[in-house]
Design a protein around this motif. Sequence first.
Motif, PDB file in Angstrom:
ATOM      1  N   UNK A   7       0.810  -1.219   0.000  1.00  0.00           N
ATOM      2  CA  UNK A   7       0.000   0.000   0.000  1.00  0.00           C
ATOM      3  C   UNK A   7       0.845   1.272   0.000  1.00  0.00           C
ATOM      4  N   UNK A   8       1.760   1.354  -0.973  1.00  0.00           N
ATOM      5  CA  UNK A   8       2.522   2.584  -1.145  1.00  0.00           C
ATOM      6  C   UNK A   8       2.705   2.878  -2.635  1.00  0.00           C
ATOM      7  N   UNK A   9       3.386   3.952  -2.956  1.00  0.00           N
ATOM      8  CA  UNK A   9       3.412   4.480  -4.327  1.00  0.00           C
ATOM      9  C   UNK A   9       4.666   4.120  -5.126  1.00  0.00           C
ATOM     10  N   UNK A  10       5.386   3.075  -4.749  1.00  0.00           N
ATOM     11  CA  UNK A  10       6.635   2.768  -5.442  1.00  0.00           C
ATOM     12  C   UNK A  10       6.438   2.560  -6.947  1.00  0.00           C
ATOM     13  N   UNK A  11       5.284   2.110  -7.361  1.00  0.00           N
ATOM     14  CA  UNK A  11       5.063   1.856  -8.793  1.00  0.00           C
ATOM     15  C   UNK A  11       5.124   3.130  -9.625  1.00  0.00           C
ATOM     16  N   UNK A  12       4.893   4.273  -8.995  1.00  0.00           N
ATOM     17  CA  UNK A  12       4.940   5.535  -9.746  1.00  0.00           C
ATOM     18  C   UNK A  12       6.360   5.943 -10.113  1.00  0.00           C
ATOM     19  N   UNK A  13       7.356   5.257  -9.564  1.00  0.00           N
ATOM     20  CA  UNK A  13       8.755   5.560  -9.851  1.00  0.00           C
ATOM     21  C   UNK A  13       9.352   4.656 -10.924  1.00  0.00           C
ATOM     22  N   UNK A  14       8.530   3.829 -11.563  1.00  0.00           N
ATOM     23  CA  UNK A  14       9.023   2.870 -12.547  1.00  0.00           C
ATOM     24  C   UNK A  14       9.810   3.501 -13.680  1.00  0.00           C
ATOM     25  N   UNK A  15       9.277   4.538 -14.274  1.00  0.00           N
ATOM     26  CA  UNK A  15       9.955   5.182 -15.399  1.00  0.00           C
ATOM     27  C   UNK A  15      11.281   5.787 -14.952  1.00  0.00           C
ATOM     28  N   UNK A  16      11.277   6.442 -13.787  1.00  0.00           N
ATOM     29  CA  UNK A  16      12.522   7.026 -13.265  1.00  0.00           C
ATOM     30  C   UNK A  16      13.570   5.951 -13.012  1.00  0.00           C
ATOM     31  N   UNK A  17      13.133   4.824 -12.481  1.00  0.00           N
ATOM     32  CA  UNK A  17      14.053   3.707 -12.217  1.00  0.00           C
ATOM     33  C   UNK A  17      14.611   3.173 -13.537  1.00  0.00           C
ATOM     34  N   UNK A  18      13.737   2.906 -14.505  1.00  0.00           N
ATOM     35  CA  UNK A  18      14.150   2.329 -15.789  1.00  0.00           C
ATOM     36  C   UNK A  18      15.094   3.250 -16.557  1.00  0.00           C
ATOM     37  N   UNK A  19      14.891   4.563 -16.439  1.00  0.00           N
ATOM     38  CA  UNK A  19      15.709   5.521 -17.179  1.00  0.00           C
ATOM     39  C   UNK A  19      16.937   5.982 -16.412  1.00  0.00           C
ATOM     40  N   UNK A  20      17.169   5.430 -15.225  1.00  0.00           N
ATOM     41  CA  UNK A  20      18.388   5.730 -14.487  1.00  0.00           C
ATOM     42  C   UNK A  20      18.332   6.953 -13.598  1.00  0.00           C
ATOM     43  N   UNK A  21      17.149   7.512 -13.392  1.00  0.00           N
ATOM     44  CA  UNK A  21      17.026   8.687 -12.519  1.00  0.00           C
ATOM     45  C   UNK A  21      16.975   8.300 -11.050  1.00  0.00           C
ATOM     46  N   UNK A  22      16.634   7.056 -10.757  1.00  0.00           N
ATOM     47  CA  UNK A  22      16.606   6.557  -9.383  1.00  0.00           C
ATOM     48  C   UNK A  22      16.967   5.079  -9.412  1.00  0.00           C
ATOM     49  N   UNK A  23      17.229   4.534  -8.255  1.00  0.00           N
ATOM     50  CA  UNK A  23      17.531   3.105  -8.140  1.00  0.00           C
ATOM     51  C   UNK A  23      16.661   2.532  -7.031  1.00  0.00           C
ATOM     52  N   UNK A  24      15.859   1.543  -7.368  1.00  0.00           N
ATOM     53  CA  UNK A  24      14.952   0.942  -6.396  1.00  0.00           C
ATOM     54  C   UNK A  24      15.385  -0.500  -6.155  1.00  0.00           C
ATOM     55  N   UNK A  25      15.610  -0.812  -4.884  1.00  0.00           N
ATOM     56  CA  UNK A  25      16.004  -2.155  -4.470  1.00  0.00           C
ATOM     57  C   UNK A  25      14.956  -2.715  -3.521  1.00  0.00           C
ATOM     58  N   UNK A  26      14.803  -4.036  -3.551  1.00  0.00           N
ATOM     59  CA  UNK A  26      13.892  -4.721  -2.643  1.00  0.00           C
ATOM     60  C   UNK A  26      14.712  -5.468  -1.602  1.00  0.00           C
ATOM     61  N   UNK A  27      14.200  -5.491  -0.390  1.00  0.00           N
ATOM     62  CA  UNK A  27      14.796  -6.265   0.694  1.00  0.00           C
ATOM     63  C   UNK A  27      13.860  -7.432   0.955  1.00  0.00           C
ATOM     64  N   UNK A  28      14.416  -8.640   0.936  1.00  0.00           N
ATOM     65  CA  UNK A  28      13.633  -9.861   1.143  1.00  0.00           C
ATOM     66  C   UNK A  28      14.349 -10.765   2.137  1.00  0.00           C
ATOM     67  N   UNK A  29      13.583 -11.659   2.735  1.00  0.00           N
ATOM     68  CA  UNK A  29      14.204 -12.727   3.518  1.00  0.00           C
ATOM     69  C   UNK A  29      14.768 -13.743   2.533  1.00  0.00           C
ATOM     70  N   UNK A  30      15.956 -14.191   2.794  1.00  0.00           N
ATOM     71  CA  UNK A  30      16.614 -15.117   1.869  1.00  0.00           C
ATOM     72  C   UNK A  30      15.816 -16.403   1.697  1.00  0.00           C
ATOM     73  N   UNK A  31      15.204 -16.891   2.756  1.00  0.00           N
ATOM     74  CA  UNK A  31      14.439 -18.146   2.674  1.00  0.00           C
ATOM     75  C   UNK A  31      13.025 -17.948   2.136  1.00  0.00           C
ATOM     76  N   UNK A  32      12.599 -16.687   1.925  1.00  0.00           N
ATOM     77  CA  UNK A  32      11.287 -16.380   1.344  1.00  0.00           C
ATOM     78  C   UNK A  32      11.414 -15.201   0.374  1.00  0.00           C
ATOM     79  N   UNK A  33      12.143 -15.376  -0.733  1.00  0.00           N
ATOM     80  CA  UNK A  33      12.427 -14.258  -1.639  1.00  0.00           C
ATOM     81  C   UNK A  33      11.200 -13.690  -2.348  1.00  0.00           C
ATOM     82  N   UNK A  34      10.107 -14.427  -2.388  1.00  0.00           N
ATOM     83  CA  UNK A  34       8.907 -13.942  -3.061  1.00  0.00           C
ATOM     84  C   UNK A  34       8.021 -13.069  -2.190  1.00  0.00           C
ATOM     85  N   UNK A  35       8.344 -12.957  -0.913  1.00  0.00           N
ATOM     86  CA  UNK A  35       7.531 -12.168   0.017  1.00  0.00           C
ATOM     87  C   UNK A  35       8.234 -10.859   0.359  1.00  0.00           C
ATOM     88  N   UNK A  36       7.438  -9.796   0.493  1.00  0.00           N
ATOM     89  CA  UNK A  36       7.996  -8.503   0.874  1.00  0.00           C
ATOM     90  C   UNK A  36       8.437  -8.539   2.329  1.00  0.00           C
TER      91      UNK A  36
END
Length: 115
Positions: free
Chosen positions: A79-108
């Motif tokens: 429930x946040x707005x990270x998707x609105x930064x997609x174009x900026x991320x793809x074009x190199x204006x920002x860098x978005x990284x995800x943090x996951x548990x190693x044993x559950x990489x598919x979960x936020x």
Amino acid sequence: MSKPDLGRIIAQTMAKPAESRTIETITNEILDAKRTGGEAILFRLRRKYLSKWAFAADGLLIRPAASQQDLTDEGNRLHHCVSTYGKRHAEGESAIFFIRRKNRPGEELALRRRQ
């Protein structure tokens, strides 16, 4: 909104590519992607560049966003707005990284402030 710095995007994608591609090939890919709206190609190139900073330690996995869908799913689930930064991320204006548990990489991994 200003246009992205294409030179910077090209330079970032040239960080020793695994395949033997020339600067012309990569430049053409970027230009084609921008011309045809191929955001997926820009995401792929950006992911390749940012992957050198992906790592796992102490049970956590840190990786760059791989696609617009990745960002949309993350934003919907948390429930946040990270998707609105997609174009900026793809074009190199920002860098978005995800943090996951190693044993559950598919979960936020939702982080909470300490009280």
